[in-house]
Design an enzyme around this catalytic site. Structure first.
Site, PDB file in Angstrom:
ATOM      1  N   ASN A   9     -24.273  12.075  34.731  1.00 56.77           N
ATOM      2  CA  ASN A   9     -25.717  11.739  35.121  1.00 56.77           C
ATOM      3  C   ASN A   9     -26.244  11.142  33.769  1.00 56.77           C
ATOM      4  O   ASN A   9     -27.007  12.008  32.718  1.00 56.77           O
ATOM      5  CB  ASN A   9     -26.628  12.812  35.662  1.00 56.77           C
ATOM      6  N   TRP A  10     -26.306   9.787  33.514  1.00 58.08           N
ATOM      7  CA  TRP A  10     -26.705   9.078  32.375  1.00 58.08           C
ATOM      8  C   TRP A  10     -28.338   9.414  32.358  1.00 58.08           C
ATOM      9  O   TRP A  10     -28.948   9.018  30.921  1.00 58.08           O
ATOM     10  CB  TRP A  10     -26.385   7.758  32.272  1.00 58.08           C
ATOM     11  N   LYS A  11     -29.127   9.828  33.128  1.00 61.24           N
ATOM     12  CA  LYS A  11     -30.481   9.933  32.817  1.00 61.24           C
ATOM     13  C   LYS A  11     -31.200   8.347  32.303  1.00 61.24           C
ATOM     14  O   LYS A  11     -30.496   7.399  32.811  1.00 61.24           O
ATOM     15  CB  LYS A  11     -31.167  10.944  32.041  1.00 61.24           C
ATOM     16  N   HIS A  94     -33.259  15.950  41.206  1.00 55.37           N
ATOM     17  CA  HIS A  94     -32.934  16.461  40.141  1.00 55.37           C
ATOM     18  C   HIS A  94     -34.241  17.169  39.592  1.00 55.37           C
ATOM     19  O   HIS A  94     -35.262  16.807  39.699  1.00 55.37           O
ATOM     20  CB  HIS A  94     -32.365  15.229  39.177  1.00 55.37           C
ATOM     21  N   GLU A  96     -35.624  17.061  36.888  1.00 49.82           N
ATOM     22  CA  GLU A  96     -36.554  16.242  36.329  1.00 49.82           C
ATOM     23  C   GLU A  96     -37.231  15.521  37.004  1.00 49.82           C
ATOM     24  O   GLU A  96     -38.288  15.392  36.677  1.00 49.82           O
ATOM     25  CB  GLU A  96     -35.803  15.169  35.140  1.00 49.82           C
ATOM     26  N   GLU A 166     -28.129  23.350  39.165  1.00 49.25           N
ATOM     27  CA  GLU A 166     -28.540  23.023  37.658  1.00 49.25           C
ATOM     28  C   GLU A 166     -29.797  23.913  37.189  1.00 49.25           C
ATOM     29  O   GLU A 166     -30.904  23.740  37.415  1.00 49.25           O
ATOM     30  CB  GLU A 166     -28.762  21.655  37.572  1.00 49.25           C
ATOM     31  N   GLY A 172     -29.760  20.611  29.003  1.00 46.89           N
ATOM     32  CA  GLY A 172     -30.210  20.081  27.629  1.00 46.89           C
ATOM     33  C   GLY A 172     -30.430  20.839  26.365  1.00 46.89           C
ATOM     34  O   GLY A 172     -30.883  20.577  25.627  1.00 46.89           O
ATOM     35  N   SER A 211     -25.653  21.817  30.301  1.00 48.93           N
ATOM     36  CA  SER A 211     -24.924  21.904  28.913  1.00 48.93           C
ATOM     37  C   SER A 211     -23.483  22.265  29.331  1.00 48.93           C
ATOM     38  O   SER A 211     -23.024  22.835  28.315  1.00 48.93           O
ATOM     39  CB  SER A 211     -25.580  23.334  28.071  1.00 48.93           C
ATOM     40  N   GLY A 232     -25.019  15.588  31.780  1.00 47.07           N
ATOM     41  CA  GLY A 232     -25.876  14.847  31.176  1.00 47.07           C
ATOM     42  C   GLY A 232     -25.496  14.522  29.929  1.00 47.07           C
ATOM     43  O   GLY A 232     -24.688  13.459  29.697  1.00 47.07           O
ATOM     44  N   GLY A 233     -25.781  15.305  28.726  1.00 42.41           N
ATOM     45  CA  GLY A 233     -25.481  14.991  27.513  1.00 42.41           C
ATOM     46  C   GLY A 233     -24.127  14.453  27.223  1.00 42.41           C
ATOM     47  O   GLY A 233     -23.910  13.466  26.617  1.00 42.41           O
TER      48      GLY A 233
HETATM   49  P1  13P Z   1     -27.070  18.503  30.219  1.00 44.21           P
HETATM   50  O1  13P Z   1     -25.692  18.280  30.368  1.00 44.21           O
HETATM   51  O2  13P Z   1     -27.428  17.463  29.273  1.00 44.21           O
HETATM   52  O3  13P Z   1     -27.384  19.796  29.918  1.00 44.21           O
HETATM   53  O4  13P Z   1     -27.911  17.913  31.394  1.00 44.21           O
HETATM   54  C1  13P Z   1     -27.531  18.511  32.804  1.00 44.21           C
HETATM   55  C2  13P Z   1     -28.249  17.700  33.888  1.00 44.21           C
HETATM   56  O5  13P Z   1     -29.210  17.691  33.895  1.00 44.21           O
HETATM   57  C3  13P Z   1     -27.232  16.812  34.700  1.00 44.21           C
HETATM   58  O6  13P Z   1     -27.828  16.137  35.848  1.00 44.21           O
END
Ligand code: 13P
Length: 248
Positions: A9-11, A94, A96, A166, A172, A211, A232-233
């Site tokens: 997920n590149w956000k 998600h 967010e 999640e 994050g 994470s 994510g990251g």
């Molecule tokens: P991180 O891997 O950066 O913690 O993010 C997870 C996420 O929200 C994937 O959708």
């Protein structure tokens, strides 16, 4: 036996040049992998994914979808538009989106329905906050998030969705859920699915997100109810993303 799936997920990250470097790095490094993989990218980059990933083992998808098919909904992207650019997946709910855009369980359920109607595979995200975990509400929260989606779907469609657990406190933060905490939540979610469709509960993929990195992916993926990762990251660097895929 459920197949493993790793989705990046590149956000809200990326630009055309960086995307090309990342995507070509992923494609070049994908040998000897035991998982399916995909990237969920900002909508403006779907065309780039279609141009650069078609014919490779890497699928792509969106990060959000409108509940509407078309019309006067400025700023929204429909499921058919995502399909038009070759998307396979779309994230629904998600944390967010739930936190910053006030998406309710019912809205997320409607998005899931819209995605399925257009032939997309919705990746329905659920997870509790730290305060909810500390108050002992984890199961109530994630069950409520999932139940709204189950209520909106005919039983047959339950087998067509993917779930992602999640925990918000792990996203994050570098604070990954322990394999046991994640497994407990995944097993619980699978039981919730079983209450609607027992056969689907056995096949539905449940991804872990929060994470996840190459160093902790193997232990998480080894849990019986963890069928992959939503990253994510670590999805923004091809070596990290490949490291997670190769941990499967
Ligand atoms: P991180 O891997 O950066 O913690 O993010 C997870 C996420 O929200 C994937 O959708």
């Amino acid at each position: 036996m459920r197949h493993k799936l790793v989705i990046g997920n590149w956000k809200m990250n990326g630009n055309r040049a960086a995307n090309t470097a990342l995507l070509s790095g992923i494609v070049a490094g994908l040998n000897d992998f035991g998982a399916d993989c995909a990237v969920c990218v900002p909508a403006p980059y779907l065309a780039q994914c279609q141009a650069e990933l078609a014919g490779t083992p890497v699928a792509w998808g969106g990060q959000d979808v409108s509940i509407h098919a078309d019309g006067a909904y400025t700023g929204e992207v429909s499921a058919a538009m995502l399909r038009d650019f070759g998307a396979t997946y779309v994230l629904c709910g998600h944390s967010e989106r739930r936190a910053y855009h006030h998406e309710s369980n019912e809205l997320v359920a409607q998005k899931t329905v819209a995605a399925l109607a257009a032939g997309l595979t919705p990746v329905v995200c659920v997870g509790e906050s730290l305060a909810q975990r500390e108050a002992g509400q984890t199961e109530d929260v994630i069950c409520g998030q999932l139940q709204a989606v189950l209520d909106a779907l005919p039983a047959d469609d339950v087998a067509k969705i993917i779930l992602a657990y999640e925990p918000v406190w792990a996203i994050g933060t570098g604070q990954t859920a322990t394999p046991q905490i994640a497994q407990d939540a995944h097993g619980f979610l699978r039981n919730c699915v079983a209450s609607k469709n027992a056969a689907a509960a056995a096949t539905v993929q449940i991804l872990y997100g929060g994470s996840m990195k190459p160093e902790n992916a193997k232990e998480l993926m080894a849990q019986p109810d963890i069928d992959g990762g939503l990253i994510g990251g670590a999805a923004l660097k091809s070596t990290d993303f490949l490291g997670i895929i190769q941990a499967v």
